[in-house]
Design an enzyme around this catalytic site. Structure first.
Site, short mmCIF file in Angstrom:
data_model
loop_
_atom_site.label_atom_id
_atom_site.label_comp_id
_atom_site.label_asym_id
_atom_site.label_seq_id
_atom_site.Cartn_x
_atom_site.Cartn_y
_atom_site.Cartn_z
N GLU A 5 0.75 -1.37 0.05
CA GLU A 5 0.17 -0.03 -0.05
C GLU A 5 0.92 1.29 -0.14
O GLU A 5 0.52 2.39 -0.60
CB GLU A 5 -0.77 0.18 1.17
CG GLU A 5 -2.17 0.90 1.03
CD GLU A 5 -3.31 0.41 2.10
OE1 GLU A 5 -3.48 -0.66 2.18
OE2 GLU A 5 -3.61 1.20 2.48
N ASP A 106 -3.21 -3.47 3.46
CA ASP A 106 -3.71 -3.53 4.63
C ASP A 106 -5.08 -4.50 4.48
O ASP A 106 -5.52 -4.31 3.57
CB ASP A 106 -4.15 -2.30 5.16
CG ASP A 106 -3.03 -1.27 5.53
OD1 ASP A 106 -1.82 -2.03 5.67
OD2 ASP A 106 -3.25 -0.09 5.77
N TYR A 316 -1.57 -3.13 13.37
CA TYR A 316 -2.46 -2.49 12.64
C TYR A 316 -3.69 -1.41 13.22
O TYR A 316 -4.41 -2.11 14.15
CB TYR A 316 -3.13 -3.31 11.50
CG TYR A 316 -3.93 -2.44 10.40
CD1 TYR A 316 -3.10 -1.65 9.46
CD2 TYR A 316 -5.52 -2.66 10.27
CE1 TYR A 316 -3.85 -0.86 8.58
CE2 TYR A 316 -5.94 -1.87 9.28
CZ TYR A 316 -5.39 -1.10 8.59
OH TYR A 316 -5.80 -0.37 7.59
#
Lengths: 704, 77
Positions: A5, A106, A316
Site C-alpha cells: 500500500e 492492509d 494495525y
C-alpha cells in the site's frame, strides 16, 4: 509481484521476505520497487500511494445529476497527484513479466480495494487469479508467515463493499455539492463551493443541534452549602448531604440552622472497591485517550499510529477490536518490550507473575486484533508525538496482565439535628494495573482526618453560594468522533476526516466546534428543503446495505441502482426549489462574510463600514472604509499579516476602537484596529517587534 | 414586518421574531417560573441577571437585552 500500500510497507515487506535480508531497491523515473528472493521465488515488491485510481464522471460538465463513473488514474482527477503517474507506469511495465500476483495491502476495505484496482487497472491482471497475504503487524515473522500461508483468492465481498462505498460517497458528495454551489451561483452569480455529503450532512446536524441547545439555554439558579470545622488544629471542609439546594429560602435556613452549631460524628463507613484494567485499545478508544491526555486530534492520532505501524512497533491501528486473540505470542512481545529500558522493570514483573492472560474488551473485529505493541524496537528515533502515543499503547498493553486496583472509600457521616454532612476520604490499597498505566490514570487520594465516631465538631463558618446550571458542552474532535461511532456513521478510517472537514469548510469555528453563520445557513436550508440529507437515517441505511454486501447478503449492482434512484429523486426535488434554496444560502453567506470581514462603523466618515481588504498590488491585508471606492473616505488601519482575523463585539478600553481576535496556530490574542497607534498597546507592539527580530535572526542563522 | 427584530432572519407567523429568537423568548418565559420560585426575583431583576450571566445562551441573551432596553417583542395586533 507483491503489491503493497505504501513505500514504507514495501520496504519492510521486501526486507522480511528476502532470504538475505537485503533486498535491492531499483529506482526508475520517479518511482521504485524492490527485488528480493525467497526460496524458489524471485519477487518484485511494488507499492501504491494509497489509492492509485479514483472515480471520475464519464459524461463531461460541472453540473448535476451525474450518475455514471469509471475508475481512472488519480492524477486525472487530482492535479497535485503527480507522483502517481510514474508509479502506475512502473507497475504496468513490471507486470508484463510477472507470472503470479500477491496482494499485501492492509487487510481492510480500503486496502483490499487498493490491491484490487491496482491489479485490474495497472497490472492488467485477472484479480480472480491473485493471492492474498493477511497480517496485522509488519514484523518480519508475521510477514514471512503471511507469505508462507497466503490465501488462494482475494476477499471479493470486501472489495465490492469498498467499491460501492466509494461510488455512493462520490454520487452523494459530488451531486449534492454541485446542487448547492450552483444554487448560489444561479442566484447571486458567486462561485463558492458549498459542500455536503452522505456523512457530512448528519455530522453537521449533530453540531448544529447542540449549538441550538446552547443558544437556547436559560441557566437556573441553585445553591451549594460550604461548611468548615476545625479538628486538631486542622481546618476541614465538609460536604452537605444535598448537593444542590433548589431555593434561596431553603439554603438560608440551612445556613441559619448550622452556622456556629456543634455536630457529632455519627458513623464512619468503609467501602472497598476493585477496578479492572481498561480493555486493550481499538482505534476509537485510542483516539479518545490521546485527545484527553495529549490534545491530539483524532486524525493526528491516526496518522501517528499509522507511522508507528509502518515502523512495525505496533499492530494495525484501523481496528474496532478490543480483544487479543490467543494466536498472538504475548510472551514474545513482552520479552521484546523488556529490551527497552523504559519498560524493562514492568515486563520483568509481568513475566515473573507468569499469568499472561490479558483483560479483554467486548468489541471484536474479524480482520485485526486490538492495537498492541509488537515488541520490536523502533528502527528510527521516534518523534516526541510518536513517543507519547507509543508509551500510551505499551502501558495500556502491559496493564492488561496486572491485578485489579483496590480502593478504600471512607465516609464519615456528621449530624446536627436533621442535617447530614459528609467527610470523604479515598485511599489506594493496591495499585495493581494503575502502577503501569499510572501517568494516564490518576486518582486523587484524600486521607480522612483522624476523627472517631462520637467526636464533636464546631461548624464554623457555614455559608452558601449561588450557582447556575451549565449549558451542554460543545463537541470536541474526540466526542464528535465518538458520537459518529455510536450512531454507526462512516467507518473507522473515514470518521476523523469527516470531523476535520466540518471545520475546514468553514461550518464551525474554534477547537470546540462552534457553529459558524455559514454552518447555520447550510443547516437551516438543508433542514427546510432537504431534511433527508441531514438525517442519520439515510446514511445509516446505506451503511447497512454496504455491510450486507460484505456479508454476501446483497450484491453491489442492486445497492448501487437503488442508491442512484433515491439520489435522482432527491436532486429533482432540489432542482424544483433551487431558487428558494439559493436565496437562503446567499443570505447566509452574506451574513458569514459580514461576521468574518466587517469591523463596524468607520470612525472617520461615520457612514461607511470598516472591512478587511486585501491589496491587489501587494497581496497584503488591511482595514479600509467601504466609502473609499466612491472617494469619500480614505480611513485605513494596518493588520497583522499572519493568522485568522475574527471581528469582536467589544471596543478597546484604551482608545475606544473596535477589537478583533487573531488566531495563529495555537496562539490567540486580542487587539484593537488602532493597535499600532494605541497608547495602551505600546508594550504589545514592543513584544511583537522583539519576536520579529528574534525570528529574523533565527532565519538569518539558518540561511548562513 | 417580515424580518426578525433582532437578527434579520424571516419571522415566524404571528411574531416579530425568527424561530430561534421566538424559542428563546418562550424559554425565557417558561424559566421565569422556576427563578421566581427559587429566588423570588422580579421579572426585571431576572432579565438583568440573565444579561450578566455567561451561561445564558446567545439567543436568550439577545432577547433579554432587547427586553431590558424596553423593546416590545409582542406581535403587532
Amino acid at each position: 509481484m507483491v503489491i503493497t500500500e505504501k513505500p514504507t510497507a514495501a520496504k519492510r515487506i521486501a526486507h522480511a521476505l528476502d532470504e538475505n535480508k537485503s533486498p535491492t531497491e531499483v529506482k526508475k523515473r520517479g518511482a521504485s520497487y524492490y527485488e528480493c528472493k525467497r526460496e524458489n521465488d524471485d519477487l518484485v515488491v511494488v507499492y501504491a500511494l494509497g489509492h492509485l485510481f479514483e472515480l471520475k464522471q464519464t459524461v463531461k460538465g460541472w453540473t448535476y445529476p451525474r450518475m455514471e463513473t469509471s475508475w481512472v488514474p488519480r492524477y486525472e482527477v487530482e492535479k497535485k497527484a503527480t507522483q502517481i503517474k510514474p508509479i502506475i507506469n512502473l507497475i504496468k511495465k513490471l507486470a508484463k513479466d510477472v507470472d503470479s500476483f500477491v496482494v499485501a495491502t492492509d487487510y481492510d476495505i480500503e486496502g483490499s480495494l487498493i490491491g484490487y484496482l491496482t491489479l485490474k487497472h495497472a497490472c492488467n491482471a485477472d484479480p480472480e487469479q491473485a493471492h492474498r497475504m493477511f497480517f496485522s503487524t509488519l514484523t518480519d515473522s508475521e510477514i514471512q508467515s503471511a507469505y508462507d500461508n497466503m490465501a488462494g483468492s482475494l476477499n471479493f465481498p470486501m472489495i465490492a463493499a469498498g467499491q460501492v462505498r466509494h461510488e455512493i460517497d462520490w454520487l452523494y458528495g459530488i451531486n449534492l455539492t454541485r446542487a448547492l454551489t450552483l444554487a448560489v451561483k444561479n442566484t447571486a452569480g458567486w462561485f463558492k463551493i458549498v459542500s455536503t455529503g452522505r456523512v457530512q450532512g448528519p455530522t453537521l446536524s449533530f453540531v448544529a443541534e447542540r449549538e441550538q441547545q446552547i443558544n437556547l439555554f436559560v441557566p437556573n439558579p441553585f445553591w451549594v452549602i460550604h461548611a468548615k470545622t476545625m479538628h486538631n488544629n486542622i481546618e476541614i471542609e465538609l460536604e452537605y448531604s444535598k448537593k444542590r439546594i433548589e431555593t434561596r429560602n431553603e439554603s438560608d435556613s440551612i445556613v441559619g440552622d448550622l452556622d456556629g452549631q456543634t455536630a457529632h460524628v455519627d458513623s464512619i463507613n468503609k467501602k472497598i472497591s476493585t477496578q479492572q484494567p481498561h480493555p486493550p485499545f481499538n482505534l476509537s478508544t485510542l483516539q479518545s485517550e490521546a485527545y484527553r491526555h495529549f490534545g491530539f486530534k483524532p486524525s493526528r492520532t491516526l496518522a501517528i499510529a499509522q507511522s508507528l505501524y509502518l515502523d512495525a512497533v505496533i499492530s494495525y491501528p484501523r481496528t474496532s477490536s478490543e480483544k487479543l486473540p490467543e494466536t498472538i505470542d504475548l510472551k514474545k512481545i513482552i520479552s521484546g518490550l523488556g529490551k527497552m529500558k523504559s519498560y524493562a522493570g514492568m515486563t520483568k514483573q509481568v513475566l515473573q507473575k507468569g499469568n499472561l492472560t490479558p483483560v479483554q474488551g467486548k468489541k471484536s473485529d474479524p480482520a485485526h486484533p486490538a492495537i498492541h505493541p509488537t515488541g520490536s524496537k523502533p528502527t528510527k528515533r521516534l518523534t516526541p508525538s510518536e513517543n507519547k502515543l507509543y508509551d500510551l499503547i505499551v502501558r495500556r498493553f502491559l496493564a492488561l496482565f496486572c491485578e485489579p486496583a483496590e480502593k478504600e472509600h471512607l465516609r464519615a457521616d456528621i449530624k446536627h439535628e436533621e442535617h447530614l454532612l459528609y467527610l470523604r476520604g479515598l485511599r489506594i490499597l493496591k495499585q495493581g494495573w494503575m502502577e503501569f498505566y499510572g501517568p494516564y490514570s490518576k486518582t486523587n487520594e484524600r486521607e480522612l482526618p483522624d476523627i472517631s465516631e462520637g467526636d464533636s465538631l464546631l461548624l464554623s463558618p457555614v455559608s452558601d453560594e449561588e450557582r447556575y446550571t451549565q449549558p451542554p458542552a460543545r463537541f470536541n474532535p474526540a466526542s464528535l468522533l465518538k458520537l459518529l461511532e455510536q450512531e454507526n456513521l462512516g467507518t473507522k478510517a473515514t470518521r476523523a476526516r469527516i470531523v476535520d472537514s466540518i471545520k475546514s469548510r468553514g461550518y464551525t469555528m474554534n477547537d470546540r466546534f462552534e457553529l459558524s453563520t455559514l454552518g447555520y445557513a447550510l443547516f437551516e436550508t438543508l433542514g427546510k428543503y432537504m431534511p433527508n440529507i441531514l438525517s442519520p437515517e439515510l446514511t445509516r441505511f446505506l451503511e447497512s446495505e454496504m455491510e450486507e454486501i460484505q456479508q454476501e447478503k446483497k450484491d453491489r449492482e442492486s445497492v448501487l441502482t437503488e442508491a442512484k434512484s433515491n439520489l435522482l429523486e432527491l436532486l429533482e426535488d432540489f432542482k424544483s426549489q433551487e431558487s428558494e434554496i439559493g436565496n437562503e444560502l446567499v443570505t447566509g453567506l452574506q451574513r458569514y462574510w459580514q461576521s468574518k470581514e466587517e469591523l463596524g462603523e468607520c470612525p472617520k466618515c461615520q457612514e461607511g463600514t470598516l472591512r478587511v481588504i486585501r491589496s491587489s498590488k501587494t497581496g497584503k491585508r488591511f482595514v479600509g472604509c467601504s466609502n473609499y471606492s466612491e472617494g469619500n473616505c480614505d480611513q485605513t488601519f494596518p493588520l497583522p499579516q499572519k493568522g485568522d482575523i475574527t471581528p469582536l463585539d467589544t471596543v478597546c478600553p484604551h482608545c475606544g476602537y473596535i477589537m478583533f481576535q487573531v488566531t495563529s496556530g495555537r496562539r490567540k490574542w486580542e487587539t484593537c484596529i488602532n493597535w499600532t497607534e494605541c497608547l495602551g498597546r505600546k508594550d504589545e507592539l514592543k513584544a511583537l517587534e522583539e519576536r520579529r527580530n528574534k525570528q529574523d535572526k533565527k532565519t538569518e542563522g539558518e540561511e548562513k | 414586518m417580515t424580518f426578525c427584530k433582532i437578527c434579520g432572519r424571516t419571522v415566524v407567523k404571528g411574531s416579530v421574531l425568527c424561530q430561534y429568537h421566538q424559542s428563546a423568548l418562550d424559554s425565557l418565559h417558561t424559566s421565569y417560573e422556576a427563578w421566581k420560585k427559587a429566588s423570588g426575583v422580579s421579572w426585571k431583576e431576572y432579565i438583568e441577571k440573565l444579561c450578566q450571566l455567561e451561561e445564558t445562551g446567545r439567543w436568550v441573551f439577545d432577547v433579554a437585552e432587547q427586553l431590558k432596553s424596553g423593546d416590545d417583542l409582542s406581535a403587532p395586533s
